[in-house]
Design a protein around this motif. Structure first.
Motif, PDB file in Angstrom:
ATOM      1  N   ILE A   1     111.467 -21.537  31.002  1.00  0.00           N
ATOM      2  CA  ILE A   1     111.077 -20.183  31.411  1.00  0.00           C
ATOM      3  C   ILE A   1     109.656 -20.172  31.965  1.00  0.00           C
ATOM      4  N   VAL A   2     108.735 -20.865  31.298  1.00  0.00           N
ATOM      5  CA  VAL A   2     107.348 -20.921  31.780  1.00  0.00           C
ATOM      6  C   VAL A   2     107.297 -21.610  33.139  1.00  0.00           C
ATOM      7  N   ALA A   3     108.026 -22.716  33.293  1.00  0.00           N
ATOM      8  CA  ALA A   3     108.032 -23.442  34.573  1.00  0.00           C
ATOM      9  C   ALA A   3     108.583 -22.578  35.700  1.00  0.00           C
ATOM     10  N   GLU A   4     109.671 -21.840  35.447  1.00  0.00           N
ATOM     11  CA  GLU A   4     110.254 -20.970  36.471  1.00  0.00           C
ATOM     12  C   GLU A   4     109.274 -19.858  36.854  1.00  0.00           C
ATOM     13  N   ALA A   5     108.618 -19.281  35.859  1.00  0.00           N
ATOM     14  CA  ALA A   5     107.675 -18.196  36.131  1.00  0.00           C
ATOM     15  C   ALA A   5     106.486 -18.705  36.945  1.00  0.00           C
ATOM     16  N   ILE A   6     105.966 -19.872  36.592  1.00  0.00           N
ATOM     17  CA  ILE A   6     104.835 -20.451  37.324  1.00  0.00           C
ATOM     18  C   ILE A   6     105.246 -20.756  38.757  1.00  0.00           C
ATOM     19  N   LYS A   7     106.461 -21.293  38.930  1.00  0.00           N
ATOM     20  CA  LYS A   7     106.955 -21.615  40.269  1.00  0.00           C
ATOM     21  C   LYS A   7     107.061 -20.358  41.127  1.00  0.00           C
ATOM     22  N   ASP A   8     107.404 -19.217  40.494  1.00  0.00           N
ATOM     23  CA  ASP A   8     107.509 -17.943  41.212  1.00  0.00           C
ATOM     24  C   ASP A   8     106.148 -17.285  41.441  1.00  0.00           C
ATOM     25  N   GLY A   9     105.086 -17.879  40.892  1.00  0.00           N
ATOM     26  CA  GLY A   9     103.746 -17.335  41.090  1.00  0.00           C
ATOM     27  C   GLY A   9     103.312 -16.348  40.026  1.00  0.00           C
ATOM     28  N   ASP A  10     104.070 -16.240  38.941  1.00  0.00           N
ATOM     29  CA  ASP A  10     103.735 -15.307  37.871  1.00  0.00           C
ATOM     30  C   ASP A  10     102.774 -15.941  36.866  1.00  0.00           C
ATOM     31  N   ILE A  11     101.991 -15.116  36.210  1.00  0.00           N
ATOM     32  CA  ILE A  11     101.117 -15.546  35.127  1.00  0.00           C
ATOM     33  C   ILE A  11     101.885 -15.367  33.827  1.00  0.00           C
ATOM     34  N   VAL A  12     101.856 -16.375  32.953  1.00  0.00           N
ATOM     35  CA  VAL A  12     102.566 -16.322  31.679  1.00  0.00           C
ATOM     36  C   VAL A  12     101.546 -16.283  30.554  1.00  0.00           C
ATOM     37  N   ALA A  13     101.585 -15.202  29.766  1.00  0.00           N
ATOM     38  CA  ALA A  13     100.678 -15.055  28.630  1.00  0.00           C
ATOM     39  C   ALA A  13     101.476 -15.194  27.348  1.00  0.00           C
ATOM     40  N   ILE A  14     101.045 -16.112  26.493  1.00  0.00           N
ATOM     41  CA  ILE A  14     101.679 -16.302  25.190  1.00  0.00           C
ATOM     42  C   ILE A  14     100.675 -15.834  24.148  1.00  0.00           C
ATOM     43  N   PRO A  15     101.004 -14.766  23.413  1.00  0.00           N
ATOM     44  CA  PRO A  15     100.060 -14.200  22.445  1.00  0.00           C
ATOM     45  C   PRO A  15      99.569 -15.247  21.444  1.00  0.00           C
ATOM     46  N   SER A  16      98.301 -15.191  21.123  1.00  0.00           N
ATOM     47  CA  SER A  16      97.623 -16.076  20.175  1.00  0.00           C
ATOM     48  C   SER A  16      97.505 -17.520  20.658  1.00  0.00           C
ATOM     49  N   VAL A  17      98.021 -17.830  21.845  1.00  0.00           N
ATOM     50  CA  VAL A  17      97.933 -19.188  22.381  1.00  0.00           C
ATOM     51  C   VAL A  17      97.074 -19.199  23.631  1.00  0.00           C
ATOM     52  N   GLY A  18      97.522 -18.524  24.678  1.00  0.00           N
ATOM     53  CA  GLY A  18      96.748 -18.490  25.899  1.00  0.00           C
ATOM     54  C   GLY A  18      97.573 -18.076  27.097  1.00  0.00           C
ATOM     55  N   THR A  19      97.013 -18.299  28.280  1.00  0.00           N
ATOM     56  CA  THR A  19      97.618 -17.868  29.526  1.00  0.00           C
ATOM     57  C   THR A  19      97.782 -19.059  30.468  1.00  0.00           C
ATOM     58  N   PHE A  20      98.977 -19.179  31.038  1.00  0.00           N
ATOM     59  CA  PHE A  20      99.255 -20.177  32.058  1.00  0.00           C
ATOM     60  C   PHE A  20      99.239 -19.477  33.399  1.00  0.00           C
ATOM     61  N   GLU A  21      98.437 -19.982  34.322  1.00  0.00           N
ATOM     62  CA  GLU A  21      98.281 -19.326  35.617  1.00  0.00           C
ATOM     63  C   GLU A  21      98.465 -20.340  36.744  1.00  0.00           C
ATOM     64  N   PRO A  22      99.307 -20.015  37.730  1.00  0.00           N
ATOM     65  CA  PRO A  22      99.475 -20.942  38.854  1.00  0.00           C
ATOM     66  C   PRO A  22      98.271 -20.896  39.783  1.00  0.00           C
TER      67      PRO A  22
END
Length: 90
Positions: free
Chosen positions: A31-52
């Motif tokens: 899910i994170v890989a698909e979201a990043i590929k689509d250009g979306d930012i993924v925020a996981i609470p208490s962990v951090g944010t993955f940004e393309p």
């Protein structure tokens, strides 16, 4: 920590089976890989944010031959840890 130990620790804390946790972590990665590929930012609470981030194309020099090479643009992932994670580490 390797993947097996990670899955075992989560299974132990949640009372779920290793198979359930393994499926969950695999699904999370997809899910994170698909979201990043689509250009979306993924925020996981208490962990951090993955940004393309799109790295621009650039010219570099090959160290052994001295030839100039064009490196094409590519998509990379930038991770920003949450403030809660930073506090727990300190």
């Amino acid at each position: 920590m390797d993947n097996r130990t990670f899955i075992d620790k989560i299974a132990e804390r949640t009372g779920r089976s290793r198979e359930e946790i393994s499926d969950l972590t695999e699904s999370l990665g997809v899910i994170v890989a698909e979201a990043i590929k689509d250009g979306d930012i993924v925020a996981i609470p208490s962990v951090g944010t993955f940004e393309p981030k799109l790295r621009a194309e650039r010219i570099t020099i090959h160290p052994s031959s001295g030839k100039k090479m064009l490196i094409p643009p590519k998509l990379t992932i930038n991770f920003k840890p949450s403030s809660l994670l930073k506090q727990k580490i300190r």
